[in-house]
Structures are given as structure tokens and as C-alpha cells.
Design an enzyme around this catalytic site. Structure first.
Site, mmCIF file in Angstrom:
data_model
loop_
_atom_site.group_PDB
_atom_site.id
_atom_site.type_symbol
_atom_site.label_atom_id
_atom_site.label_comp_id
_atom_site.label_asym_id
_atom_site.label_seq_id
_atom_site.Cartn_x
_atom_site.Cartn_y
_atom_site.Cartn_z
ATOM 1 N N LYS A 4 16.227 14.303 4.816
ATOM 2 C CA LYS A 4 14.935 13.870 5.074
ATOM 3 C C LYS A 4 14.651 14.110 6.410
ATOM 4 O O LYS A 4 15.169 13.919 7.449
ATOM 5 C CB LYS A 4 14.767 12.264 4.912
ATOM 6 N N LYS A 48 13.393 16.036 1.112
ATOM 7 C CA LYS A 48 11.936 15.378 1.611
ATOM 8 C C LYS A 48 11.478 15.791 2.912
ATOM 9 O O LYS A 48 12.177 15.741 3.971
ATOM 10 C CB LYS A 48 12.091 13.776 1.416
#
Ligand code: PBG
Length: 329
Positions: free
Chosen positions: A196, A249
Site C-alpha cells: 500500500k 494499492k
């Protein structure tokens, strides 16, 4: 390999059915995970600024949403909560009657076949907006782990199928696995938000979830966007700590990371087509600068083509509708 004029690539493109038959990547509603923002109160349906079609909803509206999601063939929702109160330690995040815990029960009741994934992170629940406990001007990793474990257990108790830690604390997957097992939730799965990145693409989400940090930013725990080898180490660690599924992400600016993760790890791979990616498409489409449906489908196809097995996307409902209309789902 045969060359032109023996080989003519256009033979595969001339007839629409030929194009369909030779498609290498096919989107289906079963690829999608639909994020939802749940809030206290009744009859609340508040559109998120910068995210047309995305709302903060109360639990009565959640029932309808989930029925619609199931009817479209989307297998899972990802829940985010807007708490009634925020404090330094994010208390509502791990309360039995917190907004997400209530929402989980509602989804499971309204549609038992729909999988419930929950975001395990404190930023929506803390008054400072950081993803963990702040001590000495920084986010204290190890103190935060306990709370993430408690939060995951409270979600599992309410009926969550999959918990998804997104705080980017070191050791969070291991701490959550241990807490779940201690509490008897051996079969609750973990989807790690493994790679992330600290990203400008989360802007609209932070309005939707009211979770912007009140000081500083998240670069001390989320990844630097210039790194890909480090992403492989993050994923490897999550797997070693017990993640059942992994995630990259954001998605669109990180297709190379998705592709590398797919080559390297034999684990179900999710990609998060985040809020800013959605907002850009919507804004340009509203201006009639692009064809919104066409561009959204092209982006979702690209994310799957790069290697994602699951795409978390705010387009999930409309894209499933388009697929159905085109008779391709
Ligand atoms: C919670 C969390 C965020 C997103 C998902 N979980 C925000 C952040 O890390 O700042 C972003 C999702 C999106 O932009 O759609 N930590």
C-alpha cells in the site's frame, strides 16, 4: 514465426465475434469487490463530494445496497465506517456495537451469500486521523498491533469473512492472525493490504471516510511510490505472517507492481482501484472529455490483465450492469 503477408494480425480483429472469441482477458462481476461507507443514523444517503454515485449510507440503506450487489453477481463488499465519536485510541473501531460491527450483521442477515470484508485500520476512528496510536509525534507500531488485533476479532465476532489490515504497521498480519486464532476464529481469512503506497489518489476517500491525518502525512508507514522491489518484500512478509490473500494499492499507477506480484506469488491477488482513480474518470466523463463507460471498462480490464484476481472498485455496480447489458457476464 511467420511474417507478413502470410501472417495478418487483422484477421483476428475484423469480425466482432472473432474479437470476442480471441479475448485474453474477460471481466465478470465475480472479479469485483464493492466498497461501502456506513454511518450512524437512519435514512442517511449522502453523496461523497468528488465521488458521484458513491454515498455514505445508514444501515437501512445498506440492506438495499447489499441486495443489489448480490443480484448483480458481485461476491463481496468491503466495509468502511464513519464512527459517532473519535478519540486518541480509536475506541469505536473495536467496540461490539461500533458502526462496522453493526453493518457486518446487517449484511450477513440481508444476504448470507455475500462475503463481508472489513478494513482494519484506525484512521477513521482516531481524532488525529493517523492509522495507529500516536506517541512522541509518530505512530507507534507495536502499541498499534494490539488494537488492530482487537479490531479484527470484533469484526470476526460480528460475522466478517475476511479482515483486511490496511494500517501498514509492521507485523500487523501476524498479530491479527494470532488474535483471531486465540479467539477461536481459525477460519476467518486475512487479505493483507500488502503493498500500500502513500498516494495522492486517496484524496476523495479521505473525505468519504473523514480520515485525513490532522498533522503530517502517512509517508512514515505507507510505501514510497518509487519502489517495486520493496513491495515484493512487503508481500513476502505478509504471506509469512499468514495472509491468505494479498493486495496492491492503488492499482492504475501500479500495474507493474501487480504484474510482478502475480508472477512471483501464488496467492489470490487483489488490486484496489482507489477513490482518486474513480474521481478522475467521473470528472472527465461529466465534462464529456472522455466516454466514462468505455474508459472505466478499459481501466478495469487493464487491472485484471496486469494480474489482479480481484478488483476492489467503486465502479463495481455500474460495470456489472454494463457487462450484463452487453450479454458478456
Ligand atoms: C485506510 C484506507 C484508506 C483507503 C483504504 N483504506 C486511506 C488511506 O490510507 O489514507 C483508500 C481507499 C481509496 O482511496 O479508495 N487506511
Amino acid at each position: 514465426m511467420a511474417q507478413f503477408p502470410i501472417q495478418r494480425m487483422r484477421r483476428l480483429r475484423e469480425h466482432p465475434t472473432m474479437r470476442r472469441m480471441t479475448q485474453e482477458t474477460r471481466l465478470s462481476p465475480s472479479d469485483f469487490i464493492y466498497p461501502l461507507f456506513v454511518t450512524h443514523g437512519r435514512n442517511v444517503k449522502q453523496e461523497v463530494s468528488a465521488m458521484p454515485g458513491v454515498h455514505q449510507i445508514s444501515l437501512d440503506h445498506l440492506i438495499h445496497e447489499v441486495e443489489e450487489v448480490a443480484e448483480l453477481g458481485i461476491p463481496a463488499v468491503l466495509l468502511f465506517g464513519i464512527p459517532a465519536k473519535k478519540d486518541g485510541v480509536g475506541t469505536e473501531a473495536y467496540e461490539t456495537n461500533g458502526i462496522v460491527q453493526e453493518a457486518i450483521r446487517v449484511v450477513k442477515q440481508a444476504s448470507p451469500e455475500t462475503l463481508v470484508i472489513t478494513d482494519v485500520c484506525l484512521c477513521e476512528y482516531t481524532d488525529h486521523g493517523h492509522c495507529g496510536i500516536v506517541a512522541g509525534g509518530t505512530v507507534d507500531n507495536d502499541q498499534t498491533l494490539d488494537l488492530l488485533g482487537q479490531m479484527a476479532v470484533s469484526h470476526a465476532e460480528a460475522g466478517a469473512d475476511i479482515v483486511a489490515p490496511s494500517a501498514m504497521m509492521d507485523g500487523q498480519v501476524g498479530a491479527i492472525r494470532a488474535a483471531l486464532d486465540r479467539a477461536g476464529f481459525k477460519n476467518t481469512s486475512i487479505m493483507g493490504y500488502s503493498a500500500k503506497y502513500a498516494s495522492g489518489f486517496y484524496g476523495p476517500f479521505r473525505v468519504a471516510a473523514d480520515s485525513a491525518p490532522q498533522f503530517g502525512d502517512r509517508r512514515g508507514y505507507q510505501m514510497d511510490s518509487s519502489n517495486v522491489r520493496q513491495a515484493m518484500r512487503e508481500i513476502e512478509q505478509d504471506i509469512e505472517e499468514g495472509a491468505d490473500m494479498i493486495m496492491v494499492k492503488p492499482a492504475l499507477a501500479y500495474l507493474d507492481v501487480i504484474s510482478k506480484a502475480k508472477e512471483r506469488f501464488d496467492y489470490p491477488l487483489a488490486a484496489y482501484n482507489v477513490s482518486g482513480e474513480y474521481s478522475m474518470v467521473k470528472a472527465a466523463a461529466e465534462n464529456e472529455w472522455i466516454d466514462g463507460q468505455r474508459v472505466a471498462m478499459e481501466i478495469l480490464t487493464a487491472i485484471k490483465r496486469a494480474g489482479a484476481d480481484m478488483v476492489i472498485t467503486y465502479h463495481a455496480k455500474e460495470a456489472s450492469g454494463w457487462l450484463r447489458a452487453n450479454g458478456r457476464s
